[in-house]
Design a protein around this motif. Sequence first.
Motif, PDB file in Angstrom:
ATOM      1  N   GLY A  10      10.127  73.113 -83.775  1.00 39.36           N
ATOM      2  CA  GLY A  10       9.338  71.960 -83.371  1.00 39.36           C
ATOM      3  C   GLY A  10       9.928  70.627 -83.800  1.00 39.36           C
ATOM      4  N   THR A  11       9.485  69.568 -83.134  1.00 39.42           N
ATOM      5  CA  THR A  11       9.889  68.200 -83.468  1.00 39.42           C
ATOM      6  C   THR A  11       8.675  67.294 -83.316  1.00 39.42           C
ATOM      7  OG1 THR A  11      10.590  67.863 -81.167  1.00 39.42           O
ATOM      8  CG2 THR A  11      12.299  68.473 -82.759  1.00 39.42           C
ATOM      9  N   VAL A  12       8.851  66.044 -83.705  1.00 38.54           N
ATOM     10  CA  VAL A  12       7.756  65.076 -83.586  1.00 38.54           C
ATOM     11  C   VAL A  12       7.383  64.916 -82.116  1.00 38.54           C
ATOM     12  CG1 VAL A  12       8.338  63.800 -85.669  1.00 38.54           C
ATOM     13  CG2 VAL A  12       9.453  63.201 -83.528  1.00 38.54           C
ATOM     14  N   PRO A  13       6.136  64.695 -81.785  1.00 37.93           N
ATOM     15  CA  PRO A  13       5.021  64.571 -82.726  1.00 37.93           C
ATOM     16  C   PRO A  13       4.260  65.878 -82.961  1.00 37.93           C
ATOM     17  CG  PRO A  13       4.303  63.891 -80.549  1.00 37.93           C
ATOM     18  CD  PRO A  13       5.753  64.298 -80.420  1.00 37.93           C
ATOM     19  N   ASP A  14       4.533  66.910 -82.156  1.00 39.41           N
ATOM     20  CA  ASP A  14       3.684  68.103 -82.195  1.00 39.41           C
ATOM     21  C   ASP A  14       4.090  69.113 -83.263  1.00 39.41           C
ATOM     22  OD1 ASP A  14       2.187  67.138 -80.057  1.00 39.41           O
ATOM     23  OD2 ASP A  14       3.566  67.997 -78.590  1.00 39.41           O
TER      24      ASP A  14
END
Length: 647
Positions: free
Chosen positions: A183-187
Motif C-alpha cells: 500500500g501507499t498514501v493515502p489508503d
Amino acid sequence: MITMRLRSKYQNFYIVLFTVILFGVIVTGFFQFWPHTQETERERRNLFTIPDLNSVPEVKILSTSQPAHKGDITCSHYECLDVYRCGKDANMISVYIYPVKKYIDENGIIITNTLSKEFHEVLTTIASSSFYTAEPEKACLFIPSIDMLSQNTLRTHENGQVLAQLPRWNHGLNHLLFNILPGTVPDFNTSLDVPRGKAIVAGGGFSTWTYRSGFDVSIPVFNPEVSLILLPEVDIKADRKYLAISAQIGIHPDFRDELDDLANSHSDILILDRCESGNEDETDTTKMCKGNDQFRYPHVLQDATFCIILRRARLGQPALSDALKAGCIPVVVIDTYVMPFADVLDWTRASISIREEELERLPDILSLTSLTQIQLMRKQALFYWENYFKSMGQIALTTLQIINDRIFPYMKKSYASWNEPSKENTISPFFLPKMPPKAEGFTAVVLTYNRVESLFKIIREIAKTPSLSKILVVWNNQEMSPPAATTWPKISKPLKVVQTKENKLSNRFYPYDEIETECVLALDDDILMLNPDELEFGYEVWREFPDRLVGYPGRLHTWDEATGKWKYESEWTSSTSMVLSGAAFYHKYFNFLYTHRMPSVIKMWVDENFNCEDIAMNFLISNVTGKPPMKVTPKKKIQMPRMHHYR
C-alpha cells in the motif's frame, strides 16, 4: 587326452573371466577419478547468480502492454495452484528463480526497483537451498527477480505489465511474490497493489480481509537496521525495570493520548518517541526519547517485560520483530492483523493480543500473566526470533516450508517442530521403523486386586479388539489367589495371569517377559466405558506416535501463584498436560525405564501412597523424549477415581 581338454577348457574360461574383471576395474577407475563435467546438485544450484546490474539485459515494456489481471481475492490452495507440477522428483517443492533483467519503459526509465540488499538475500538464500532448481520445466513455484518488498516507490501498473510478459506467468499460477510494505498514501492497502493475477503473496501487512488463508503467507516486517545490532544476553528469569514500553513513532494521536494517560498513572509504563533534532531529515533510529531523557534502541526493550505494538499507517510493524529480538513479550493491539507465519506459529505462547478498544485496560490485563508464564513467553519470543525472524533468508525459507507443508501435508512439520524450543539431553529412543507394524498388535496389561466381576467384563470387551495380541492380568492381591482357571472368560486371544509378591502400584509398569509386543495398553480393572473401536483407534494413533503416551482420560497440572504450589486439575477442560495411565498406550521400553532407571525415591513414594503412578509415567516419558502426551477423545466420558487404592 580328455583331462588335457578339460584343463585347456577351464584355463580359457579363467583367462576370459580375469580379462572381464580387469576391464571392469579399469572402467570404474576411469569414471571415478578422471576429471569430468558431470553436474552435481550443488553446482546446479549455483547456476543462479545475480550479475552486475549494469550488464543485465534490458527489456522494454510498451505502454500498450497488457498488465497482469488484478489480484484474485477468491484464490485458494485448490483453485489457484497447480499441485501436479510439484513433487516430480521428491516430496518437496522445487523453486525456479527468473533471471535478473532490467525493465525499462518507452522513455528508457527503469520500471522495477533496484534490487535491495534484503531481496538479494531472499534470492541467494533460496538459490542455495534444497528447494531451488535451475530447470523451469521441473519447477513447482516460480519467483520473479523483481524487488517488490516495498511499495513506497513501486510503479504498480508497470510492474504488473512486467509480470504479464514473463514466459511462464500463466495468469500468475504457481508464482510467488514477496512484499513487506504494501500500500501507499493515502489508503495504505493491506495487500500488494501490483496486478498479480493468481500469484501467491508472501506479505508483511495482511488483514483478515485481504489474507487468503491457506494460500498467501503472512511474513514479518523485517527491520534491517535493528537486525544487525548485537544485544547483550539477558537472563529470562531476571526482573525488568518496566512493566511495558511503547517505542514506536508516528502512531495515531488517539493511541498516543491513551498511552500518555497510562504512563501518567503507572510509573512502570514507559512511552518513547522520536528524539527532537534540528534537522528533521536526520533521524537516528538507534535512539528514542522521553522528553530530554534519551534511550538506546532496541536495547531499552530489554528493560521491559512487555512491548506494546500498535498500528501506524500499515498494520504490519517492525516493532514486533524488534520486541522478539529483545525477548520482550509483544502486546499486539492491532485489530484484524494476521500475525506472521500464523499458519504454523502458536502466538499465544509468545505474545498477548488485545482489541484496540481495550488499550486503556492494559495494566489490568497484563497483571493476569503469572511470572512462570512470563518466563515461558520470553523464551518462546527469543525462539521465534532466532528461527524465523532473524534474517530475510530465514523468512524466505520459512515461507517456502509453509507452502511445502500445504502441498505435501503427509510430510509436513509437526506443531512441536514449529513451536517447541529444542530441549537439551532429550531424544526419542525409537529409531527405524518409524511406524511399528500393525500386525504385531498390543498387549493389554490389566492391574487388578479383587474386582473380579469388573475384570471379567473388561476381558470380554477388549478381547474383541482386532489388534489385541495378548491380555496380561497383574494380580496384585497376595492374600487371595486368582480365580480358578475354569472360571475365566473364554476368549480367542491368549490370556496370562501373573501374581505379584507385593501389593504395589509400580507392578503395573514392570517389564514382564510375557509382554512380547512393542505396544502396551495399561488398563485399570474398572474402565468399562471403552469399546473395541475406540481401543483400535487409540492403537492406530500410538502407531503414528510410538514415543508418546497416548491415552483417553486427560488431566492438567498448573502452577498456582497464590499458594506457590503445583495444582492438579481433574475436571474436564479444553487444556491437557497429562493422560492417565488407567487407559493408555505406550512403548514397553518405558516399563524398563520406570523399573530400573527412574529415581527410586519417586517409585517408593508412589508405592507407599498408592497414588500418582500416572504422573510419574507422564513425566518420565516427556523427560526422555521431550514430547508431551497425546489425548484421544472417547465417545463417552471416562470417570476416573481421584485416587487408586488397590486394597
